[in-house]
Design a protein around this motif. Structure first.
Motif, mmCIF file in Angstrom:
data_model
loop_
_atom_site.group_PDB
_atom_site.id
_atom_site.type_symbol
_atom_site.label_atom_id
_atom_site.label_comp_id
_atom_site.label_asym_id
_atom_site.label_seq_id
_atom_site.Cartn_x
_atom_site.Cartn_y
_atom_site.Cartn_z
ATOM 1 N N LEU A 26 0.827 -1.214 0.000
ATOM 2 C CA LEU A 26 0.000 0.000 0.000
ATOM 3 C C LEU A 26 0.858 1.259 0.000
ATOM 4 O O LEU A 26 0.603 2.218 0.732
ATOM 5 C CB LEU A 26 -0.976 -0.003 1.182
ATOM 6 C CG LEU A 26 -2.124 -1.009 1.076
ATOM 7 C CD1 LEU A 26 -3.013 -0.950 2.310
ATOM 8 C CD2 LEU A 26 -2.955 -0.756 -0.185
ATOM 9 N N SER A 27 1.873 1.230 -0.845
ATOM 10 C CA SER A 27 2.784 2.364 -0.945
ATOM 11 C C SER A 27 3.573 2.255 -2.235
ATOM 12 O O SER A 27 4.237 1.239 -2.476
ATOM 13 C CB SER A 27 3.743 2.387 0.250
ATOM 14 O OG SER A 27 4.805 3.292 0.029
ATOM 15 N N PHE A 28 3.516 3.317 -3.072
ATOM 16 C CA PHE A 28 4.330 3.333 -4.284
ATOM 17 C C PHE A 28 5.808 3.462 -3.918
ATOM 18 O O PHE A 28 6.673 2.860 -4.558
ATOM 19 C CB PHE A 28 3.919 4.495 -5.183
ATOM 20 C CG PHE A 28 2.575 4.309 -5.856
ATOM 21 C CD1 PHE A 28 1.753 3.234 -5.536
ATOM 22 C CD2 PHE A 28 2.142 5.211 -6.811
ATOM 23 C CE1 PHE A 28 0.518 3.062 -6.156
ATOM 24 C CE2 PHE A 28 0.909 5.045 -7.447
ATOM 25 C CZ PHE A 28 0.091 3.978 -7.106
ATOM 26 N N PRO A 52 -4.372 11.597 0.275
ATOM 27 C CA PRO A 52 -3.229 12.342 0.820
ATOM 28 C C PRO A 52 -2.299 11.426 1.610
ATOM 29 O O PRO A 52 -2.723 10.775 2.559
ATOM 30 C CB PRO A 52 -3.897 13.387 1.732
ATOM 31 C CG PRO A 52 -5.270 13.553 1.175
ATOM 32 C CD PRO A 52 -5.666 12.202 0.658
ATOM 33 N N ARG A 53 -1.063 11.327 1.175
ATOM 34 C CA ARG A 53 -0.009 10.582 1.861
ATOM 35 C C ARG A 53 -0.173 9.064 1.831
ATOM 36 O O ARG A 53 0.594 8.337 2.447
ATOM 37 C CB ARG A 53 0.137 11.042 3.320
ATOM 38 C CG ARG A 53 0.534 12.502 3.458
ATOM 39 C CD ARG A 53 0.697 12.862 4.923
ATOM 40 N NE ARG A 53 1.111 14.253 5.066
ATOM 41 C CZ ARG A 53 2.372 14.673 5.027
ATOM 42 N NH1 ARG A 53 3.348 13.791 4.837
ATOM 43 N NH2 ARG A 53 2.670 15.964 5.169
ATOM 44 N N ARG A 54 -1.167 8.552 1.118
ATOM 45 C CA ARG A 54 -1.319 7.095 1.059
ATOM 46 C C ARG A 54 -2.187 6.710 -0.131
ATOM 47 O O ARG A 54 -2.803 7.571 -0.786
ATOM 48 C CB ARG A 54 -1.931 6.544 2.349
ATOM 49 C CG ARG A 54 -3.338 7.015 2.632
ATOM 50 C CD ARG A 54 -3.776 6.630 4.041
ATOM 51 N NE ARG A 54 -5.142 7.047 4.319
ATOM 52 C CZ ARG A 54 -6.202 6.266 4.211
ATOM 53 N NH1 ARG A 54 -6.059 5.006 3.808
ATOM 54 N NH2 ARG A 54 -7.413 6.707 4.495
#
Length: 293
Positions: free
Chosen positions: A20-22, A56-58
């Motif tokens: 769950l993070s590029f 935002p941020r995720r």
């Protein structure tokens, strides 16, 4: 047949969906976050629908992303296992199981000798913590044994058993409780719903007035400590029928008014869909089902 499959984009998607993070996916695949983003946008364009919600941020998977991830993760895991099986002098199978310290100490570990005897080639590592592991993001954990009222959604799993809470004590404490008010042992656990009213519910069913100021109540932070206190003769404990099973079998504890019990939750064995086909995971699932049966 497979010439048109965008393998690089699918691998980038699987990593980003699992973590769950590029950014984390880029670090795992040794590319830049921009490259991951481009690969996933190209895949979304090819499929004609979004796979992630950019917040935002995720990021968060869409329903289509969840569907693709579950099938893709299992398929890649099976391919990786097949490739590993062809390597000469491959290492023994490894398995990481996450569970709570109390369940590991009181139920799982005493039975693991039978698993080792049946599967001597599998190296098992126990990850014991009260914190819930996110199996979708933490690929280092193969399987988790969790406690709760409902199995976690989106995961493959089996329900092992349901429990009830009853009162137990060392033989001399059980005999004495019929003549005088005993000391009571309770667990001050992280999930207050499970223990907050346990003694009250049991006493109400039993018609005992132990909680009206007469009984001494001793609290512990872990079921393991509470059972050890009961074994040592410190009082009667309200305990899970699952976690107390070994102490009952050995005669260290006995039930007090065994017919009275308070409903509890249950234990489930869970993994990411597709991972149940990994031979060590499949072997552990089968063994758990047999032990719980």
């Amino acid at each position: 047949m497979f010439a048109s499959l965008p393998l690089n984009a699918l691998r980038a998607f699987e990593s980003a969906a699992r973590l769950l993070s590029f950014k984390a996916a880029a670090a795992e695949l040794a590319v830049t976050p921009t490259a991951i983003s481009h690969q996933i946008r190209a895949l979304e364009s090819r499929l004609g629908q979004p796979l992630f919600e950019r917040l935002p941020r995720r990021v968060r998977l869409t329903s289509s992303g969840e569907r693709l991830f579950h099938s893709l993760h299992g398929a890649l895991l099976e391919v990786a296992q097949s490739v590993d099986s062809l390597r000469p002098q491959r290492s023994a199978g490894q398995l990481t199981v996450s569970t709570t310290p109390a369940f590991a100490a009181l139920w799982l570990v005493p039975r693991l000798g039978r698993f080792y005897a049946a599967q001597p080639h599998i190296r098992l590592r126990l990850d014991t913590s009260c914190a819930v592991v996110d199996l979708q993001q933490d690929a280092s954990v193969d399987l988790a044994i969790r406690y709760g009222f409902e199995p976690a959604g989106g995961l493959h799993g089996i329900r092992l058993f349901e429990e009830r809470f009853a009162v137990y004590g060392a033989p001399q404490q059980v005999a004495r409780a019929a003549q005088q008010t005993p000391s009571l042992i309770s667990v001050h656990w992280h999930n207050s719903e499970l223990y907050a009213h346990g003694w009250e519910a049991w006493c109400a069913q039993a018609g005992e007035d132990w909680l009206n100021g007469a009984a001494t109540i001793r609290e512990y932070d872990d079921e393991h400590y509470a059972l050890q206190a009961a074994i040592a003769g410190q009082g009667l404990v309200l305990a899970s029928s699952i976690l107390v099973s070994e102490s009952l079998a050995s005669g260290l504890l006995q039930p007090y008014r065994a017919a009275i019990g308070v409903p509890g939750a249950g234990y489930s064995a869970l993994c990411v869909p597709g991972r149940e086909r990994h031979p060590p995971v499949r072997a552990f699932f089968d063994w758990l089902a047999q032990e719980a049966g």
